[in-house]
Write a protein that holds these residues in place. Structure first.
Motif, PDB file in Angstrom:
ATOM      1  N   ASP A 145       0.809  -1.220  -0.046  1.00 56.13           N
ATOM      2  CA  ASP A 145      -0.056  -0.037   0.107  1.00 56.13           C
ATOM      3  C   ASP A 145       0.867   1.214   0.044  1.00 56.13           C
ATOM      4  O   ASP A 145       0.472   2.294  -0.325  1.00 56.13           O
ATOM      5  CB  ASP A 145      -0.841   0.010   1.230  1.00 56.13           C
ATOM      6  CG  ASP A 145      -0.297  -0.154   2.431  1.00 56.13           C
ATOM      7  OD1 ASP A 145       0.654  -1.244   2.687  1.00 56.13           O
ATOM      8  OD2 ASP A 145      -0.287   0.411   3.393  1.00 56.13           O
ATOM      9  N   ASP A 199      -5.868  -3.296   0.579  1.00 56.80           N
ATOM     10  CA  ASP A 199      -5.373  -3.328   1.919  1.00 56.80           C
ATOM     11  C   ASP A 199      -3.677  -3.337   1.664  1.00 56.80           C
ATOM     12  O   ASP A 199      -3.208  -2.951   0.582  1.00 56.80           O
ATOM     13  CB  ASP A 199      -5.961  -4.644   2.574  1.00 56.80           C
ATOM     14  CG  ASP A 199      -5.734  -5.927   1.685  1.00 56.80           C
ATOM     15  OD1 ASP A 199      -4.848  -6.038   0.884  1.00 56.80           O
ATOM     16  OD2 ASP A 199      -6.356  -6.980   2.082  1.00 56.80           O
ATOM     17  N   HIS A 200      -3.181  -3.896   2.756  1.00 57.72           N
ATOM     18  CA  HIS A 200      -1.738  -3.771   2.662  1.00 57.72           C
ATOM     19  C   HIS A 200      -1.163  -4.762   1.467  1.00 57.72           C
ATOM     20  O   HIS A 200       0.062  -4.823   1.112  1.00 57.72           O
ATOM     21  CB  HIS A 200      -1.170  -4.420   3.862  1.00 57.72           C
ATOM     22  CG  HIS A 200      -1.525  -5.798   4.019  1.00 57.72           C
ATOM     23  ND1 HIS A 200      -2.896  -6.116   4.544  1.00 57.72           N
ATOM     24  CD2 HIS A 200      -0.974  -6.975   4.108  1.00 57.72           C
ATOM     25  CE1 HIS A 200      -2.720  -7.450   4.695  1.00 57.72           C
ATOM     26  NE2 HIS A 200      -1.793  -7.987   4.305  1.00 57.72           N
TER      27      HIS A 200
END
Ligand SMILES: Cc1ncc(COP(=O)(O)O)c(C=O)c1O
Length: 285
Positions: A145, A199-200
């Motif tokens: 991210d 998300d990450h």
């Protein structure tokens, strides 16, 4: 001559002198953004500045791109590039301390560097035919991210795509699709769009956000969720999005046809909407 921005000054690109101890050089310790300009218009500049602010905060560099006037840097570099459309690259590293050591140095101020290049857009005839893509395991870290300049896995997967004449390598982790070397991925099945949740595991691409927004405006169902590799292989359509690739259709995956093996109807509708948004409407069959 290409104009560069270098720590508060504008100068010829080849006049920039980088310290060998710059943390970007020795550690890949920095973050970046790439903004497209269509004519003189920056595309989604506020979203890029917000993402840069977030990337900087996540790695502990105390610099505010909005208060720091970065919008003006992007605009000035673009203005100096004669091309009809351009991209501006801007990176911030943790700076050049007096010596090398992994932890944050006390004596460094961030290095800010930028320059513009012509935007080499994918051309209508190539878009009408569509592109090959290949797949590979995602070997990157778990903070994708953050738009970090340390890009060795992306370099390797981009090279793997190039060697197989593919536009991109689509990455997967634990049986789930993540994204590509330098772009996001969306699939269509039975008229519904799905794209991996931001998300990450992925970079929340600005063009991805734009396409999701456009699809919702067009009443096309969009889900941001986990996407199985198996779903990718059986999708009706696969698209790749990024600032430089815009919204590109994938028609073969690891050599097998995607859907009917040509760009699909949902892509055509979305691409037409995207072209209107960027002020470059085009007719495609
Ligand atoms: C890993 C990765 N994912 C996605 C993207 C697409 O992001 P954007 O649409 O903001 O260009 C990029 C762009 O460089 C990227 O490097």
């Amino acid at each position: 001559m290409t104009l560069a921005y270098w720590n508060g000054h504008y100068m010829p690109l080849d006049a920039v002198k980088v310290s060998p101890l710059d943390r970007g050089f020795v550690f890949g310790d920095g973050v970046y953004e790439v903004v497209a300009f269509y004519g003189t218009e920056a595309f989604e500049l506020d979203a890029h500045l917000a993402r840069l602010a977030r990337s900087l905060a996540e790695i502990g560099i105390a610099l505010d791109p909005i208060a720091g006037g970065f919008a003006e840097i992007f605009r000035r570099l673009r203005a100096d590039c004669g091309a009809p459309d351009a991209t501006v690259y801007l990176q911030v590293t943790r700076g050049a301390p007096g010596t090398r050591g992994h932890a944050f140095p006390a004596d460094a101020t961030p290095t800010v560097f930028g320059f513009a290049t012509p935007l080499a857009r994918l051309q209508p005839d190539a878009l009408a035919t569509g592109f090959p893509a290949v797949t590979a395991p995602d070997i990157r870290w778990l903070r994708c991210d953050i738009k970090a300049i340390s890009l060795l896995p992306a370099v390797l997967s981009a090279q793997a795509a190039k060697e197989r004449n593919a536009l991109e390598t689509i990455l997967h982790r634990d049986g789930l699709v993540t994204e590509c070397s330098s772009s996001n991925v969306l699939i269509v099945k039975d008229g519904r769009i799905a794209t991996p949740v931001a998300d990450h595991r992925i970079l929340d691409g600005i063009d991805r956000q734009v396409v999701v927004r456009l699809a919702r405006q067009h009443g096309i169902p969009v889900q941001e969720r986990n996407v199985l590799l198996e779903e990718l292989r059986t999708a009706d359509e696969i698209w790749i999005t990024s600032t430089t690739k815009e919204v590109a259709p994938v028609v073969t995956l690891d050599g097998a046809a995607v859907g009917l093996g040509k760009p699909g109807p949902v892509w055509r509708e979305m691409r037409a909407a995207f072209d209107v948004l960027i002020g470059r409407p085009a007719s495609r069959g």
